[in-house]
Design a protein around this motif. Structure first.
Motif, mmCIF file in Angstrom:
data_model
loop_
_atom_site.group_PDB
_atom_site.id
_atom_site.type_symbol
_atom_site.label_atom_id
_atom_site.label_comp_id
_atom_site.label_asym_id
_atom_site.label_seq_id
_atom_site.Cartn_x
_atom_site.Cartn_y
_atom_site.Cartn_z
ATOM 1 N N ALA A 1 0.750 -1.095 -0.020
ATOM 2 C CA ALA A 1 -0.066 0.166 -0.003
ATOM 3 C C ALA A 1 0.743 1.289 -0.054
ATOM 4 C CB ALA A 1 -0.863 -0.091 1.325
ATOM 5 N N GLY B 1 0.587 4.869 1.572
ATOM 6 C CA GLY B 1 -0.239 5.748 2.622
ATOM 7 C C GLY B 1 -0.298 7.163 2.280
ATOM 8 N N TYR C 1 -5.969 4.117 1.220
ATOM 9 C CA TYR C 1 -4.629 3.879 0.708
ATOM 10 C C TYR C 1 -4.693 3.822 -0.951
ATOM 11 C CZ TYR C 1 -3.527 2.948 5.666
ATOM 12 O OH TYR C 1 -3.521 3.016 6.980
#
Length: 262
Positions: A106, A108, A257
């Motif tokens: 992911a 952020g 995300y």
């Protein structure tokens, strides 16, 4: 009748075999160390993972730096979901992580958040209003995560330097041990404003938030790494594979995300 009965039994066993092949005969547990910013997302992922595989992910949360320290001192984790790329790489280089197991699960994002909707009056958060609040002495406490242990804190520091108020606000900054505590500082009124993970405030009706442009800080790529303690754990291996799946991607993006840096 006997022949039909035997054929029926054969089909029943075949169908049962196909059904059971979708879920392991002996489900296992995997101990997962998770960066605090990913708490809500990881909880939902763990539920979906167990429903799909039968395996259970046992989650432990904390700042990336503290979890890293626990791992190198022997904490019995099988997988590490970091909030950065640096620690997983170090774990791999130092022999704590399984070579070639790392991947970015992911990216952020950080956001400004205040519980006090009257703080800005009729204005909105921006690169201009934050310095103005500081100059007007309306911003007396700003909460950020500790940049030494929390990648989201480092991103916050980079943003404050970009808008030119890092030195001015240093004496008014309160540091959370992790991003979860940082949010609590602003939620409880111990700070007027916090720089938090966008995932923490996305969709929450209380307070006011503003998504900080990603070009204001270095990409927050979050890597997962399979730890040596989990290299033969079927649940750990299955969890790493699950994180790369479309089902996991749907949950990850739902929580704010991205799968690629913007």
């Amino acid at each position: 009748m006997g022949k039909l009965y035997k054929e029926f039994i054969f089909l029943a066993v075949l169908v049962a075999g196909i059904g059971f092949s979708l879920v392991p005969a002996f489900a296992e547990n995997a101990k997962i160390a998770v960066a605090a910013n990913f708490t809500a997302t990881a909880n939902e992922l763990a539920k979906d993972f167990q429903a799909r595989t039968g395996h259970k992910a046992i989650l432990s949360f904390g700042s990336t730096g503290k979890l890293y320290a626990q791992i190198i001192h022997g904490a019995p984790f099988d997988v590490f979901l970091s909030a950065d790329r640096t620690r997983p790489r170090k774990l791999e280089e130092d022999g704590h992580g399984v070579p070639l197991s790392r991947f970015t699960y992911a990216y952020g994002q950080i956001a400004l958040w205040t519980r006090d909707k009257t703080l800005l009056g009729d204005k909105e958060f921006s690169d201009v209003t934050i310095p103005a609040l500081l100059e007007e002495n309306r911003l007396t406490r700003l909460a950020v995560a500790n940049p030494k242990t929390a990648p989201y804190g480092l991103a916050a520091e980079q943003y404050l330097k970009k808008i030119g108020i890092y030195d001015q606000i240093k004496g008014k900054t309160v540091y959370g041990e992790n991003i979860a505590q940082t949010y609590q500082f602003a939620y409880t009124g111990n700070a007027e404003v916090a720089i938090v993970a966008y995932a923490q405030v996305l969709g929450k009706p209380r307070g006011t938030s503003w998504l900080i442009p990603q070009e204001s800080y270095e990409p927050l790529g979050q890597e997962a790494v399979l730890l040596k303690k989990g290299q033969y754990n079927e649940a750990a291996l299955a969890f790493m594979a699950y994180l790369k799946s479309r089902d996991a991607a749907v949950i990850i993006t739902k929580f704010g995300y991205t799968l690629e840096p913007r």
